[in-house]
Scaffold this active site. Sequence first.
Site, PDB file in Angstrom:
ATOM      1  N   CYS A  48       1.123  -4.005  -3.398  1.00  0.00           N
ATOM      2  CA  CYS A  48       0.604  -4.246  -2.051  1.00  0.00           C
ATOM      3  C   CYS A  48       1.780  -4.289  -1.094  1.00  0.00           C
ATOM      4  O   CYS A  48       2.873  -4.717  -1.473  1.00  0.00           O
ATOM      5  CB  CYS A  48      -0.111  -5.594  -2.009  1.00  0.00           C
ATOM      6  SG  CYS A  48      -1.601  -5.618  -2.981  1.00  0.00           S
TER       7      CYS A  48
ATOM      8  N   GLU B 180       1.064   2.155  -5.112  1.00  0.00           N
ATOM      9  CA  GLU B 180      -0.154   2.086  -5.913  1.00  0.00           C
ATOM     10  C   GLU B 180      -1.323   2.668  -5.133  1.00  0.00           C
ATOM     11  O   GLU B 180      -1.424   2.507  -3.919  1.00  0.00           O
ATOM     12  CB  GLU B 180      -0.438   0.618  -6.271  1.00  0.00           C
ATOM     13  CG  GLU B 180      -1.617   0.438  -7.207  1.00  0.00           C
ATOM     14  CD  GLU B 180      -1.884  -1.032  -7.522  1.00  0.00           C
ATOM     15  OE1 GLU B 180      -0.912  -1.786  -7.686  1.00  0.00           O
ATOM     16  OE2 GLU B 180      -3.065  -1.407  -7.603  1.00  0.00           O
TER      17      GLU B 180
END
Lengths: 305, 752
Positions: free
Chosen positions: A160, A194
């Site tokens: 994140c 990601e």
Amino acid sequence: KKPRQTGSMVAHHDDIVTRMKNVEMIELGKYRIRPWYFSPYPQELTSLSIVYICEFCLKYVKSKKCLERHIQKCLLRYPPGNEIYRKGNISFFEIDGRKNKAYAQNLCLLAKLFLDHKTLYYDTDPFLFYVMCEQDCKGYHIVGYFSKEKESTEDYNVACILTLPPFQKKGFGKLLIEFSYELSKCEGKTGSPEKPLSDLGLLSYRSYWSQTILEILITMTPSEGNDRPVITINDISEMTSIKKEDVISTLQHLNLINYYKGQYIITLSHEQIDTQNKAMEKRKVRIDPKCLHWQPKDWSKRGKW
Amino acid sequence: MSKVSFRARALDATRPMQIFKADEVPDLPDFATINRSVPQMPTGMEKEEETEHHLQRALSAQQVYGTSEALVIPIPEVDDISEHYNEMYKSDFKTTKQFIHIQAYGMDQEIPDYDMDSEDESWVNEQKKKMEINPLKFEEMMDRLEKGSGQQVVTLQEAKLLLKEDDDLIIAVYDYWLNKRLRLEHPLILQVKTEKRDGSTTNNPYVAFRRRTEKMQTRKNRKNDETSYEKMLKLRRDLNRAVTILEMIKRREKAKKEMLQLTIEIMEKRFQGEDFEGKMLQEAESIRHKLPLFVPPSYSWGAGTAEEGVRKKREYRKRKHKPVIQPTVPSVQASHYHDIDVIHPEPYSSDEDGYSPGTSPSDHEDENDPDGPFAFRRRRNCNYFAPILNRLGNWPWHSPEDGGLGKKKFRYNLCSLSQPPRCIGYARRRMGRGGRVLLDRAVTPWDETLHQIDMSSGSFSGVVGDYVTYIRDKKIPHFRPHSPTLEESSSHEKPSHTAQEDITEFNMESFQSHQEQLLQMTRAQQEQLLKQDTSDLNNSCNGLEHSFSSQPTSRFTLDSDSAKFAVSAVMNTSQIQNQNARTGAISSQTPAAPETPRTPQTVVLTNTVPAAPTTSANVSLLSPTTVLPPISSVISNGPVDHKDLVSSKTTGLSTSPAATVFQLNFPLNNNNASHNSHLPSSSTLSSSLSNALTTSIPNKSVSTVGTNLLKFTPGYKNSISDSIPAQNHEDVARLNNIHNIKREKVVAMDVT
């Protein structure tokens, strides 16, 4: 249905609750911020008009009085981790999601307010948190952070990533991304954020990739014996630690690759060069690799994270 | 180059690309048609979000202008509240010169998690007047009460234990806390909900930071693990084997060196003694043969090499080698040596495919197991009984103490076949697998003669006639199989059961060690058969997977296959062989003749239990109790000459299965002995037997003949072992076994 155990992102929220933001307002340091997304803060807090958050330990309390009391007791003036980078007033702290669970959880709760796809389903043990701070006379103020899996099966170097709203649109996001690639360079790996990317994630990364790659292409000089500079995609990937696929997609996105006379060439338009130069002028704050004091750890050799 | 219409080749990440400024390639637009060959990379976004309008506009702007600045990208609403903030947070922070390094667990300051709110503040201010309380103290107390309460709220009593304050203060705070908690109906220290074990929290969005129950898979390709593990095991085994081989080579080379030194020494000594003709050497060797102690103990096969002289070269033979028919002595050595090789726990033999001492039992693999493909493997759903160690088994011919029936009719008796009508010598009936009746045949030196007898027919002349007369006179039991009747088959049921049970006791471990001897024997037999010009020997005896054991404890039971082999191995006429093959499966045998009074039997039983050291005294019991036939051998006491024994000629074929059979049947020793002993034989065995047996043989052929069977009495064995001091170190039982086999081999060879 449980989300997968790796990574920190979920594709979509099945639960209607998690689609609706539940915290009206937060107070963090000298800012009041209106969150965008759901975050699993204790349900009792969601009925309050403001949730108060300690800007150092990120503890959430229900009232200003509580926050005042907490600040008197909380001795923390920086994230509870090791400072691994400092240049000017910008510092990065590395926090182990297993060793500093309380802080890592508070950070995740805070970040979730502004990240749609983030999931807090599982514990923070397999992650490291890199918190970027701006330092002043009150302490190290959190500006943004990114998390990173200790071991990634898919070459993710960022899980994140968030610039807190008060600091958005100021180039801190690029700084975070730049820092993440700097870590990858230390590790000798290429990396990629990601998936799935959020919209803003895609825009931010596209921007970072474009600038980074253009910077290289523009400054390339012909090597001896060639009348033109020559580069391979792998070269770019190695120089930047940007994963090959991301390099190709960026080159393609910028329309830089052309098939010409039986081979691929890279063509740079004058507009692109101008825009790039202007953009780089604006990026005054850059990550200085010399200021990074960090050794990658081989987490696979440690039984636990 | 003109315009191209072919597809451009795929983008190669390793291929250098030249970098141009756009105006340096003015003809680039001409090639634009084929620019689409670069594969479109996925954006990494969710498909449904990817196409969102504002995002697309921002992406286009980036593409066109290099920046999306022109567009308003929303950010969360932020208010600056610096004034208030500056009051709250102190501005006294001074950073360090060095990077901040946090101590592990430096965070664990003893500060209460409970933070006083305004309500608390006013209450505390109120209480301050009456009691000694300050905000921190209050928070600490609240913290303890809060943390002391799980599902159940703490009671006042518990609170008093938790809080080490004045009772008044405790009661006040406790009341305040309890009231507040009851009013708010939730914990006063707010925490993120955690997982409950019952799984009810799986879908609760307010539950976060669940523990990862399964170990996170951080690496791919786990599927290879098993194969690589197996490979590692194999590698380890191979390396172990290499170590063993090297160790053995080391030993061998050492021995060679020693040998060389000894040879040199001998040469020097001979030179000093001026032994140029080799006389001294010969003398020395003849001495050596009388004192075989010279033989290095680790090569115990050397003990038997009387005729061999100086061993020039060690024999390297693989166990799996097909035995070749060899002159007697080498074959003795070979078999002897192989046998020892198996018996020896140490792997010091030169056998090159010897098993490594490092291999664990779990490593059993075909090429590694000394038993090779015949290695014993446990089968599922099979019960394996422990061997019966204190007695011999429950074959019908065994005494009831041993679980047998003690019936004489199941012992070795003379046996005739109805078709073709003739006597097959001594045989014993036994129920085999599937109700087959098996004839365990015993080898006797008189077989040749016996085979000419047809008890049912008229008179014979000469020796044969004598035999018949004798048998009839003495009512020596004789039976002849006939077609089974219901009664008969039922009467055989019990033996068959016992036989089946015994099979499970069968110990295969030392089977392999006999394989070669068996083969040799069979070959010898074949040869003999050829000589006798009897046609095809039933080849099944070669192909049979014989399983039998020569374990020195003589505690074996035979399975039907080995028994079959035992039968076939002792055959010496194809006629019988064929006959047997024909009848074996179907016919049950019943004694043709009524049972004649048998010799008491006996004593020998104990004698033959090899665990017990056999003495001639023991053995001597044998004969006196025997009802001796008119012609029985007198076996005189005398020293056993080992050489004699080895070179003795016996016509009977003795195979180790036969020996086994004998051992199974040894209670009948005396029987057989007595019956057999009247049969003429050129054997000089008597002399050797005489050592062990004191038997009165009241008749003609004094020169006879223990039966083969007799030869295997432990007493006999002992006599041999005594004569070989070189092997004193050997376990007696083991030795017995070795010699057994060895002699059998001799006998077998001599037949040809």
